[in-house]
Write a protein that holds these residues in place. Structure first.
Motif, PDB file in Angstrom:
ATOM      1  N   VAL A   1       5.709  -1.786  -9.430  1.00 19.00           N
ATOM      2  CA  VAL A   1       4.942  -0.800 -10.203  1.00 19.00           C
ATOM      3  C   VAL A   1       4.428   0.277  -9.250  1.00 19.00           C
ATOM      4  N   ALA A   2       4.815   1.532  -9.501  1.00 17.14           N
ATOM      5  CA  ALA A   2       4.457   2.644  -8.609  1.00 17.14           C
ATOM      6  C   ALA A   2       3.736   3.734  -9.397  1.00 17.14           C
ATOM      7  N   SER A   3       3.216   4.710  -8.658  1.00 14.17           N
ATOM      8  CA  SER A   3       2.415   5.781  -9.250  1.00 14.17           C
ATOM      9  C   SER A   3       1.198   5.184  -9.968  1.00 14.17           C
ATOM     10  N   VAL A   4       0.581   4.253  -9.255  1.00 13.17           N
ATOM     11  CA  VAL A   4      -0.622   3.572  -9.772  1.00 13.17           C
ATOM     12  C   VAL A   4      -1.813   4.501  -9.578  1.00 13.17           C
ATOM     13  N   ARG A   5      -2.576   4.697 -10.649  1.00 13.82           N
ATOM     14  CA  ARG A   5      -3.664   5.681 -10.580  1.00 13.82           C
ATOM     15  C   ARG A   5      -5.046   5.077 -10.716  1.00 13.82           C
ATOM     16  N   ASN A   6      -5.129   3.811 -11.120  1.00 11.87           N
ATOM     17  CA  ASN A   6      -6.456   3.201 -11.307  1.00 11.87           C
ATOM     18  C   ASN A   6      -6.354   1.674 -11.258  1.00 11.87           C
TER      19      ASN A   6
ATOM     20  N   THR B   1       6.381   4.373   1.207  1.00 10.33           N
ATOM     21  CA  THR B   1       6.119   5.772   1.557  1.00 10.33           C
ATOM     22  C   THR B   1       7.062   6.637   0.730  1.00 10.33           C
ATOM     23  N   ASN B   2       6.821   7.907   0.742  1.00 11.76           N
ATOM     24  CA  ASN B   2       7.766   8.871   0.157  1.00 11.76           C
ATOM     25  C   ASN B   2       7.597  10.183   0.908  1.00 11.76           C
ATOM     26  N   PRO B   3       8.494  11.151   0.721  1.00  8.45           N
ATOM     27  CA  PRO B   3       8.393  12.398   1.493  1.00  8.45           C
ATOM     28  C   PRO B   3       7.053  13.112   1.301  1.00  8.45           C
TER      29      PRO B   3
ATOM     30  N   CYS C   1       3.051  -4.532  -6.909  1.00  2.00           N
ATOM     31  CA  CYS C   1       2.322  -3.338  -7.320  1.00  2.00           C
ATOM     32  C   CYS C   1       2.050  -2.566  -6.033  1.00  2.00           C
ATOM     33  N   THR C   2       2.494  -1.320  -5.959  1.00  2.00           N
ATOM     34  CA  THR C   2       2.176  -0.520  -4.778  1.00  2.00           C
ATOM     35  C   THR C   2       0.999   0.377  -5.116  1.00  2.00           C
ATOM     36  N   VAL C   3      -0.036   0.267  -4.310  1.00  2.00           N
ATOM     37  CA  VAL C   3      -1.343   0.801  -4.692  1.00  2.00           C
ATOM     38  C   VAL C   3      -1.847   1.751  -3.605  1.00  2.00           C
TER      39      VAL C   3
ATOM     40  N   PRO D   1       9.304   1.946 -11.165  1.00  2.00           N
ATOM     41  CA  PRO D   1       8.915   2.769 -12.315  1.00  2.00           C
ATOM     42  C   PRO D   1       7.556   3.405 -12.025  1.00  2.00           C
ATOM     43  N   PHE D   2       7.433   4.712 -12.322  1.00  2.00           N
ATOM     44  CA  PHE D   2       6.223   5.489 -12.015  1.00  2.00           C
ATOM     45  C   PHE D   2       5.302   5.515 -13.239  1.00  2.00           C
ATOM     46  N   VAL D   3       4.347   4.625 -13.280  1.00  5.90           N
ATOM     47  CA  VAL D   3       3.513   4.527 -14.492  1.00  5.90           C
ATOM     48  C   VAL D   3       2.558   5.713 -14.658  1.00  5.90           C
ATOM     49  N   GLY D   4       1.927   6.141 -13.567  1.00  8.49           N
ATOM     50  CA  GLY D   4       0.944   7.222 -13.666  1.00  8.49           C
ATOM     51  C   GLY D   4       1.555   8.530 -14.150  1.00  8.49           C
ATOM     52  N   ARG D   5       2.762   8.828 -13.642  1.00  7.12           N
ATOM     53  CA  ARG D   5       3.385  10.102 -14.043  1.00  7.12           C
ATOM     54  C   ARG D   5       3.806  10.068 -15.511  1.00  7.12           C
ATOM     55  N   LEU D   6       4.107   8.871 -16.044  1.00 10.11           N
ATOM     56  CA  LEU D   6       4.396   8.772 -17.489  1.00 10.11           C
ATOM     57  C   LEU D   6       3.102   8.958 -18.277  1.00 10.11           C
TER      58      LEU D   6
ATOM     59  N   VAL E   1      15.421   0.739   2.071  1.00 12.30           N
ATOM     60  CA  VAL E   1      15.840   2.138   1.915  1.00 12.30           C
ATOM     61  C   VAL E   1      15.521   2.592   0.493  1.00 12.30           C
ATOM     62  N   LYS E   2      14.704   3.642   0.423  1.00  7.22           N
ATOM     63  CA  LYS E   2      14.279   4.145  -0.889  1.00  7.22           C
ATOM     64  C   LYS E   2      15.215   5.273  -1.311  1.00  7.22           C
ATOM     65  N   LEU E   3      15.737   5.142  -2.522  1.00  9.00           N
ATOM     66  CA  LEU E   3      16.742   6.080  -3.036  1.00  9.00           C
ATOM     67  C   LEU E   3      16.325   6.559  -4.417  1.00  9.00           C
TER      68      LEU E   3
ATOM     69  N   VAL F   1       0.871  -1.176   0.000  1.00  6.31           N
ATOM     70  CA  VAL F   1       0.000   0.000   0.000  1.00  6.31           C
ATOM     71  C   VAL F   1       0.912   1.231   0.000  1.00  6.31           C
ATOM     72  N   ASP F   2       0.575   2.167  -0.877  1.00  3.46           N
ATOM     73  CA  ASP F   2       1.403   3.353  -1.108  1.00  3.46           C
ATOM     74  C   ASP F   2       0.840   4.498  -0.267  1.00  3.46           C
ATOM     75  N   THR F   3       1.230   4.549   0.986  1.00  2.00           N
ATOM     76  CA  THR F   3       0.666   5.545   1.900  1.00  2.00           C
ATOM     77  C   THR F   3       1.522   5.667   3.147  1.00  2.00           C
TER      78      THR F   3
HETATM   79  O1  G3P Z   1       5.521   6.061  -3.998  1.00  2.00           O
HETATM   80  C1  G3P Z   1       5.752   6.698  -5.186  1.00  2.00           C
HETATM   81  C2  G3P Z   1       4.620   6.799  -6.177  1.00  2.00           C
HETATM   82  O2  G3P Z   1       3.727   5.754  -6.059  1.00  2.00           O
HETATM   83  C3  G3P Z   1       4.014   8.164  -6.338  1.00  2.00           C
HETATM   84  O3  G3P Z   1       2.793   8.190  -6.999  1.00  2.00           O
HETATM   85  O4  G3P Z   1       0.697   9.334  -7.643  1.00  2.00           O
HETATM   86  O5  G3P Z   1       2.596  10.676  -6.687  1.00  2.00           O
HETATM   87  O6  G3P Z   1       2.751   9.737  -8.972  1.00  2.00           O
HETATM   88  P1  G3P Z   1       2.191   9.564  -7.607  1.00  2.00           P
END
Ligand code: G3P
Length: 214
Positions: A162-167, A27-29, A182-184, A128-133, A82-84, A5-7
């Protein structure tokens, strides 16, 4: 496919864990900032709740500081990853931390060549950030296909996360391609349960059960 879970929201992590289908947390900042809470408190609570891999990101652009932060984070628990960032410093820090036996997740990956660098540095995961692509009219899931194929070609052991999942379709495509993880975001994870035929079918079963004589 593993589900993370991406939170950084403790309530969301708790609810997703209660379903029994959660393998880890990323997580991320930005996600930590969204909680409005101190990182120390958020980190401590996530690590107490989740015993699967928990990605915690470094907050510096300097290689030596990344290594120092990475060592400190890894000392917080065996599940810490550790996320880099996928920068020159981030890749060099990844190699150094890998050599120390510390698990790593190389984030902000937007090309297959970058994913090769992460694998060469011994990353445990590449994100890899799929949603941002998709957001800039590129095909995020095509990148996942490329990376999975390239890693297979050379037997790289870095897991494709797989990150930046939007749907929910991103989740389906990730599974079809054979991504490792898949991080969702919580809301999308929750939506995977939904099907109108499940709801109507379940309502009918409950209704009919009342007709069964005692
Ligand atoms: O954890 C990184 C990633 O999933 C960020 O997603 O929606 O900010 O592009 P998003």
């Amino acid at each position: 496919m593993k589900f993370f879970v991406d939170t950084a929201d403790i309530g969301e992590i708790r609810r997703a864990l209660a379903w029994g289908i959660l393998d880890g947390v990323t997580t991320n900042p930005s996600l930590v900032a969204k909680t409005g809470r101190r990182f120390e408190d958020v980190k401590r609570e996530i690590l107490a709740l989740c015993h699967g891999p928990v990605s915690l990101e470094v907050t510096t652009e300097d290689e030596a500081e990344m290594i120092a932060q990475g060592k400190a984070l890894a000392a917080e628990g065996p599940q810490v990853v550790v996320k880099l960032p996928l920068t020159r410093a981030g890749i060099a820090a990844c190699k150094a931390l890998t050599d120390l036996g510390i698990k790593t997740n190389v984030t902000l990956c937007f090309s297959a060549n970058q994913a090769i660098l992460a694998a060469k540095a011994g990353a445990t995961y590449v994100s890899p950030f799929v949603g941002r692509l998709d957001d800039i009219s590129m095909d995020g899931m095509a990148l996942i296909e490329d990376i999975v194929q390239i890693y297979r070609n050379y037997g790289f052991t870095t897991q494709v996360l797989v990150a930046s999942v939007r749907n929910p379709v991103h989740v389906l495509q990730a599974a079809r391609i054979g991504a490792d993880v898949c991080t969702v975001p919580y809301g999308i994870l929750d939506s995977l349960f939904n099907h109108p035929l499940t709801d109507s079918g379940n309502a009918k079963f409950m209704q009919d059960w009342k007709k069964v004589p005692e």
